[in-house]
Design a protein around this motif. Structure first.
Motif: not given
Lengths: 132, 132, 132, 132, 132, 132
Positions: A49-54, B108-114, F110-115
């Motif tokens: 996820f960190y990698n995607l974020d970057h 939670a990280l995947i659902v909620g994002g960065s 990426i900021v908001g996630g899968s939701i």
């Protein structure tokens, strides 16, 4: 990562920003310290996820500086002080002017409403330290 | 409350967790102190809400440990550090492993994002104190 | 601004509230200090937004005290401690009783759920300092 | 429930509101139909939550009409069309004027920002059907 | 992906669920149709995010069925009907009972409050179609 | 409004966009119809808010096209389909390419996630109608 994305050309290092602003220094130090706990855990999905974020903020069809400002708008609407600090610092490192930062914050203020104001105040405090 | 719900069998007391982690101790102390103000007010509806809240995490069709992890996922997506600390501690008291906590945080990280990441960092700091 | 809106008749100044509650004093001082950065920037759109924000809570078809309590409910549901402090203080300055503040907080607790509880605790701490 | 709370004195039944507004009718019909599935399930915790929810809007220290408007502000900030419809209808049944509804919506618009606007538009459509 | 994660053993195909529930069919058909637009775009970052998202719900330290219920709790707190439908269907395919689904929804109701109720109603309608 | 802001130079009218995309046409028609209810109410504060909202996206220190994309990122993170449609259409009218729209949506994902994904799917459907 893929051919049409590349690292942005930062004009300043994080350290140079920290030398200019005490708020930036404290934020960057805390972030580094806490990220240490995440890195040590070496969780596979978190690392990806960190990698995607970057990847999302690299130079691409959109210039990196506008992507950082988009990150700033999102962070301000979603009201995360840490994320606001981060994107203001990244934008600053890419040469974004104070007027540009304020206009991005204005979009966030209008979209997000007065609940955003306490975070706007902190953002302006950091802008003052960075731009004088 | 009703026949098919019962208190979970905690393996550790809150005090034992506080003795292990300084972050947990500070969180639990502050929570107790502030709850004192709520209890003293003796508000009828608040007391009933607290009662329902307690009820939602009891052993039932779902084991209590998975309910606490569900509380952790919800708290992380909604980005409340206090609630994250609370559910990590409760899960820990119920024998949840670090790998299980990390997998719940990954959902939670995947659902909620960065926007969740600053809270993830604090969660990992607490995990380090608890699990070493 | 327009003819049917007017300033509320506050029973207490901000300073009188600060003299009564240490939490209120710290909040008001920090708010004033940070607003200084915003005011100095003199951003056109921010100033207009602040003006609209002020306008929304004036005496009108609805008494100002109920508008402040509506601001409190919104702030609690959206989980902003600064905004919660601000609207509790404003309501207090307008003569709202503790029972009225608690009922407004109850609406917010039911609408917003247990994720609101950590903010409820802080709200009750301030209520205790203000109303004893 | 407890001695200082009592049912509000509605000036209109839900049916009378449905006879006046097609939007209200469709909303109330769908709500009744879907609540049928919830009621049939007879879930203990859901029933208790519904009971608490009902309790939060009773006449108390605050008049019921202002509590409904607080529910409207919260629903608008949290952007739930169903909840907005519900609280507009409840307020209307309690004799709240259109000017009062608009002022409550203004608080929500300022707190919540432009992301609230699509919901504001739907709210105004319902206000038009109810108040002409 | 990595060695300790594996595909869950679904007891039912999506088609079998669609044959049982009209709501599920409509949801799955719309989702497939709209995903067609995303897939055709072949966006690098979106594909990687979809891959991570898939990975987060695999069998691991936590059984896949509890991860799907965690996804349900998160989706309900964040109030996304599509995501609620998806995780109810996935949980159903993994043999989760109705009582287990209701308890997960209860955690979400308590954490998220009454703003969740309109989504709870839709969730119960789907539960009725699936479990009878 | 003030000297350094000016209307963007749109390359296409709303009508031209509606002629190209059925989704855009339906959205714009509904928006116009519902805005009719708001305009007729002639609420002072709403009109001033609409004016500020318009002002926030004018050409300024930041080009209007990037401000519209910032609005798109904010709308996607906050998960409002109407707002997403609006900013995609406005960006399209300003000559933003499909690749630029996708990169802005990637920041939001990426900021908001899968939701965010159900809204991303709808965004891509509109992109397909507009850009082919």
């Amino acid at each position: 990562m893929n051919s049409d994305r590349r690292e942005p050309a930062y004009l300043l290092t994080e350290k140079q920003v920290a030398d200019k602003s005490e708020i930036a220094r404290r934020f960057l130090d805390t972030r580094t310290r806490l990220n240490g706990h995440v890195e040590k855990a070496d969780n596979f999905l978190v690392k990806r996820f960190y990698n995607l974020d970057h990847n999302a903020y690299l130079e691409g069809s959109l210039p990196a500086k506008y992507k950082e400002l988009m990150g700033l708008v999102a962070s301000t609407c979603l009201r995360c002080d840490d994320c606001i600090h981060y994107h203001i610092i990244q934008s600053y490192r890419l040469g974004v002017t104070r007027a540009e930062q304020e206009e991005a914050l204005n979009v966030a203020l209008i979209v997000g409403g007065s609940i955003v104001v306490p975070h706007l105040r902190c953002a302006y405090e950091l802008l003052t330290e960075l731009y004088g």
